[in-house]
Write a protein that holds these residues in place. Structure first.
Motif, PDB file in Angstrom:
ATOM      1  N   ASN A  72       0.830  -1.207   0.000  1.00  0.00           N
ATOM      2  CA  ASN A  72       0.000   0.000   0.000  1.00  0.00           C
ATOM      3  C   ASN A  72       0.865   1.258   0.000  1.00  0.00           C
ATOM      4  N   GLU A  73       0.201   2.391   0.038  1.00  0.00           N
ATOM      5  CA  GLU A  73       0.886   3.680  -0.021  1.00  0.00           C
ATOM      6  C   GLU A  73       1.823   3.872   1.182  1.00  0.00           C
ATOM      7  N   ALA A  74       1.393   3.444   2.350  1.00  0.00           N
ATOM      8  CA  ALA A  74       2.224   3.600   3.550  1.00  0.00           C
ATOM      9  C   ALA A  74       3.555   2.881   3.383  1.00  0.00           C
ATOM     10  N   LYS A  75       3.538   1.716   2.779  1.00  0.00           N
ATOM     11  CA  LYS A  75       4.768   0.962   2.542  1.00  0.00           C
ATOM     12  C   LYS A  75       5.683   1.717   1.583  1.00  0.00           C
ATOM     13  N   ARG A  76       5.105   2.303   0.545  1.00  0.00           N
ATOM     14  CA  ARG A  76       5.921   3.008  -0.449  1.00  0.00           C
ATOM     15  C   ARG A  76       6.593   4.256   0.122  1.00  0.00           C
ATOM     16  N   LEU A  77       6.056   4.814   1.171  1.00  0.00           N
ATOM     17  CA  LEU A  77       6.690   5.983   1.792  1.00  0.00           C
ATOM     18  C   LEU A  77       8.101   5.665   2.274  1.00  0.00           C
ATOM     19  N   TYR A  78       8.325   4.419   2.693  1.00  0.00           N
ATOM     20  CA  TYR A  78       9.658   4.024   3.153  1.00  0.00           C
ATOM     21  C   TYR A  78      10.663   3.986   2.012  1.00  0.00           C
ATOM     22  N   PHE A  79      10.193   3.834   0.789  1.00  0.00           N
ATOM     23  CA  PHE A  79      11.067   3.875  -0.375  1.00  0.00           C
ATOM     24  C   PHE A  79      11.280   5.315  -0.852  1.00  0.00           C
ATOM     25  N   ILE A  80      10.279   6.143  -0.687  1.00  0.00           N
ATOM     26  CA  ILE A  80      10.345   7.532  -1.148  1.00  0.00           C
ATOM     27  C   ILE A  80      11.209   8.382  -0.214  1.00  0.00           C
ATOM     28  N   ASP A  93      19.823  23.987   1.974  1.00  0.00           N
ATOM     29  CA  ASP A  93      18.916  24.708   2.873  1.00  0.00           C
ATOM     30  C   ASP A  93      17.462  24.276   2.750  1.00  0.00           C
ATOM     31  N   VAL A  94      17.227  22.997   2.512  1.00  0.00           N
ATOM     32  CA  VAL A  94      15.872  22.491   2.355  1.00  0.00           C
ATOM     33  C   VAL A  94      15.544  21.576   3.523  1.00  0.00           C
ATOM     34  N   GLU A  95      14.358  21.751   4.062  1.00  0.00           N
ATOM     35  CA  GLU A  95      13.901  20.933   5.176  1.00  0.00           C
ATOM     36  C   GLU A  95      12.568  20.297   4.805  1.00  0.00           C
ATOM     37  N   ILE A  96      12.395  19.044   5.161  1.00  0.00           N
ATOM     38  CA  ILE A  96      11.164  18.325   4.844  1.00  0.00           C
ATOM     39  C   ILE A  96      10.197  18.466   6.015  1.00  0.00           C
ATOM     40  N   GLU A  97       8.975  18.855   5.703  1.00  0.00           N
ATOM     41  CA  GLU A  97       7.902  18.859   6.690  1.00  0.00           C
ATOM     42  C   GLU A  97       7.141  17.549   6.515  1.00  0.00           C
ATOM     43  N   VAL A  98       6.708  16.964   7.620  1.00  0.00           N
ATOM     44  CA  VAL A  98       6.057  15.659   7.575  1.00  0.00           C
ATOM     45  C   VAL A  98       4.625  15.756   8.075  1.00  0.00           C
ATOM     46  N   GLU A  99       3.733  15.077   7.355  1.00  0.00           N
ATOM     47  CA  GLU A  99       2.308  15.007   7.689  1.00  0.00           C
ATOM     48  C   GLU A  99       1.703  16.387   7.942  1.00  0.00           C
ATOM     49  N   GLU A 100       1.749  17.191   6.900  1.00  0.00           N
ATOM     50  CA  GLU A 100       1.218  18.544   6.962  1.00  0.00           C
ATOM     51  C   GLU A 100      -0.155  18.598   6.306  1.00  0.00           C
ATOM     52  N   SER A 101      -1.042  19.346   6.909  1.00  0.00           N
ATOM     53  CA  SER A 101      -2.343  19.614   6.292  1.00  0.00           C
ATOM     54  C   SER A 101      -2.244  20.928   5.548  1.00  0.00           C
ATOM     55  N   MET A 102      -2.841  20.963   4.385  1.00  0.00           N
ATOM     56  CA  MET A 102      -2.825  22.183   3.586  1.00  0.00           C
ATOM     57  C   MET A 102      -4.234  22.495   3.123  1.00  0.00           C
ATOM     58  N   LYS A 103      -4.568  23.763   3.189  1.00  0.00           N
ATOM     59  CA  LYS A 103      -5.868  24.242   2.729  1.00  0.00           C
ATOM     60  C   LYS A 103      -5.623  25.101   1.499  1.00  0.00           C
ATOM     61  N   ASN A 110      -8.521  20.821   0.328  1.00  0.00           N
ATOM     62  CA  ASN A 110      -7.570  20.648   1.412  1.00  0.00           C
ATOM     63  C   ASN A 110      -7.196  19.182   1.498  1.00  0.00           C
ATOM     64  N   GLY A 111      -6.066  18.906   2.129  1.00  0.00           N
ATOM     65  CA  GLY A 111      -5.622  17.529   2.214  1.00  0.00           C
ATOM     66  C   GLY A 111      -4.443  17.368   3.148  1.00  0.00           C
ATOM     67  N   GLN A 112      -4.110  16.133   3.386  1.00  0.00           N
ATOM     68  CA  GLN A 112      -2.993  15.741   4.233  1.00  0.00           C
ATOM     69  C   GLN A 112      -1.859  15.275   3.330  1.00  0.00           C
ATOM     70  N   PHE A 113      -0.675  15.816   3.517  1.00  0.00           N
ATOM     71  CA  PHE A 113       0.486  15.446   2.716  1.00  0.00           C
ATOM     72  C   PHE A 113       1.526  14.791   3.622  1.00  0.00           C
ATOM     73  N   GLU A 114       2.055  13.656   3.180  1.00  0.00           N
ATOM     74  CA  GLU A 114       3.090  12.977   3.970  1.00  0.00           C
ATOM     75  C   GLU A 114       4.373  13.782   4.017  1.00  0.00           C
ATOM     76  N   PHE A 115       4.754  14.338   2.870  1.00  0.00           N
ATOM     77  CA  PHE A 115       5.995  15.127   2.786  1.00  0.00           C
ATOM     78  C   PHE A 115       5.695  16.433   2.066  1.00  0.00           C
ATOM     79  N   VAL A 116       6.204  17.546   2.597  1.00  0.00           N
ATOM     80  CA  VAL A 116       6.084  18.848   1.946  1.00  0.00           C
ATOM     81  C   VAL A 116       7.469  19.453   1.864  1.00  0.00           C
TER      82      VAL A 116
END
Length: 116
Positions: A72-80, A93-103, A110-116
């Motif tokens: 499933n998608e959750a498994k693929r996150l470990y590869f991404i 100078d780039v930082e990853i935000e994890v599990e962010e909601s965006m409107k 609006n939605g939930q993003f694993e990585f931003v």
């Protein structure tokens, strides 16, 4: 209106929003066409040591989790994640935000993003 989706839900102010996963390009193309800017990212060589680290990490993930195409998608996150980490390290100078909601600002989504 024709641009509403059956999954539209009101927010606290009563405005209707839909999940971003229900929105296709044809739904938003008219809104975003005026914001499209030509952008070309120059290529950058990746040091072999960094590629070796990435290869080792992805190989370990593959050994532990199995094929990324079976699951499933959750498994693929470990590869991404290892790929995103390596790219961000190259960009400095780039930082990853994890599990962010965006409107949405330009569209009502609006939605939930694993990585931003």
């Amino acid at each position: 209106p024709s641009n509403q989706h059956s999954s539209d839900k009101p927010d606290k102010s009563g405005e209707l929003y839909t999940s971003y996963s229900n929105v296709g390009w044809k739904d938003v193309q008219e809104v975003f066409n005026k914001y499209i800017v030509s952008y070309v990212q120059l290529s950058k060589s990746v040091p072999m040591d960094d590629l070796d680290v990435l290869y080792g990490c992805v190989r370990s993930v593959r050994k532990t989790f199995g094929s990324p195409t079976a699951g499933n998608e959750a498994k693929r996150l470990y590869f991404i994640a290892p790929i995103l980490v390596c790219v961000c390290l190259l960009l400095k100078d780039v930082e990853i935000e994890v599990e962010e909601s965006m409107k949405g600002n330009r569209i009502r989504a609006n939605g939930q993003f694993e990585f931003v």
